[in-house]
Motif scaffolding. Structure first.
Motif: not given
Length: 437
Positions: A50-55
């Motif tokens: 839902d948030s944070g760096p792109a996987p």
């Protein structure tokens, strides 16, 4: 482990219970996108953080038959920064007519899909329970080609089409993996010596006979002499069933059967006779000391045995239709049949394409094995670990966790002493993947 649609529903309830354990917050961590595949029975749910760096790491979660779209691993790994595809194969909740080798066609679609996603540089296969044989099989064929799943020793073989174009994954993660068809072997009641007369039992081989140590509603301890007879007889019965199925297949090919393509095969007393459930002296844990992930997050190396209490065996249930294996002839040979001389220590692992230990002999990528401390697959997982050819492999047991990935509340200790098990498991898996990929 023996598989059936009934077990699929049970495992689905475990997954739902584990999801509810984490509450609405965990369920809201991801908003999955429905992903259709081919044929239409093959489907997926894509979970993004839902948030944070792109996987940068994609994880594929799939079982051989049960619904993996709501699996706890999907939301828990997505909330830890991974792109996760929970996927159902074409045999979703359909053990009756499953052709094991067709699962390669479905796995290929999932791996290829993840490889195409923007930013994804690595793909990891996650095999939970019956997903263990699934992931091991795919990786073995991806690394070694069709030669792995063909040959005269195999009771069911793949075609060149099924094995074509498989791109290997970068790593494997197992959670309480099944060893494959050997589970069906070890669940057989070997006291059946005539398949046409399943109620006429050899008392010297019957696990429900008092002379062999059976006491109703009590934990059991079978003698070494009985166990030796029992395991040899399980192998003998399975080998006879295999011979019968192969004879039926030959009659179909020769036009001497009711149908030219397949037929129904019913195996009575096929479940509920495993000795390891009621007798906790059997396969209680790994033979060697292993790493134990404690509830407080620390790791210790020690001798581990399951905290799961013995289960009760029910002779009346063993005689019912619910304990029978009902499938097609080809499905039996493909998913439940394996050759052996002794159901514990004399298994011909590579006679079945479902065999996780055999598949892992061909795997070179990093592998993480995790087992539940309140489960019954620790010893089998140790066997798989020992068979794995990868030079980067790790095995750890999670304290107090049931096979359904929820803390045990009936294992002789307060449930809160195991409460961190699910979180610890997925934290550990996430750290292992981030370190390597």
């Amino acid at each position: 482990m023996s598989y059936s649609p009934r077990m699929s529903m049970k495992t689905g309830r475990y997954a739902l219970a584990a999801l509810l354990l984490f509450g609405a917050e965990a369920a809201a961590q991801s908003r999955p996108e429905y992903i259709p595949f081919s044929p239409v029975s093959v489907k997926g749910a894509l979970f993004r953080p839902d948030s944070g760096p792109a996987p940068r790491i994609g994880v594929l979660v799939m079982h051989r038959t049960i619904n993996s779209l709501p699996h706890l691993a999907n939301t828990e790994l997505a909330r830890r920064g991974f792109l996760v595809l929970g996927m159902n194969p074409r045999f979703d909740n359909n053990d009756f007519e499953m052709v094991w080798e067709d699962i390669l066609l479905d796995m290929k679609q999932g791996v290829d899909f993840l490889r195409r996603q923007p930013g994804i540089s690595r793909v990891v296969l996650l095999g939970y329970s019956g997903g263990g044989p699934t992931m091991g099989f795919y990786q073995a064929v991806a690394e070694k080609g069709a030669a792995y799943c063909q040959g005269p020793k195999k009771l069911s073989t793949c075609t060149a089409e099924q094995a074509a174009g498989l791109v290997k994954a970068d790593g494997l993660v197992f959670i309480d993996p099944s060893p494959g068809a050997v589970g069906a072997l070890r669940a057989l009641n070997p006291a059946v010596t005539d398949e046409a007369q399943p109620h006429t039992l050899d008392p010297t081989l019957d696990p429900f006979h008092p002379q062999n140590g059976f006491v109703p509603d009590q934990p059991l301890t079978y003698s070494d002499a009985f166990k030796t007879r029992f395991y040899a007889a399980q192998s003998a019965r399975m080998n006879r069933l295999i011979d019968d199925a192969q004879t039926m297949l030959g009659m179909m090919r020769e036009g001497r059967s009711a149908f030219p393509d397949d037929d129904v095969m019913v195996v009575p007393r096929a479940g509920g006779a495993s000795l390891s459930g009621p007798d906790r002296s059997i396969e209680a844990g790994p033979l060697k000391p292993v790493r134990l992930l404690r509830n407080n997050g620390s790791v210790a190396t020690e001798k581990v045995t399951t905290v799961l209490p013995p289960v009760k065996m029910h002779p009346e249930t063993n005689a019912t239709f619910a304990a029978a294996r009902v499938s097609t002839v080809k499905t039996f040979l493909s998913t439940a049949a394996i050759r052996s001389t002794d159901a514990r220590d004399g298994v011909d692992w590579c006679s079945s394409n479902t065999s996780t230990p055999c598949a892992l002999e061909q795997v070179s990528v990093p592998v993480l094995f995790t087992a539940t401390g309140a489960g019954t697959l620790m010893r089998d997982t140790e066997v798989m670990f020992d068979h794995a050819a990868s030079t980067d492999k790790e095995f750890i047991v999670v304290e107090g966790l049931l096979h359904g990935l929820i803390p045990c509340s009936f294992c002789g200790r307060p449930a809160e002493q195991f409460a961190n098990g699910p979180k610890n498991l997925f934290d550990y898996i996430a750290a292992w993947m981030n370190k390597r990929f």
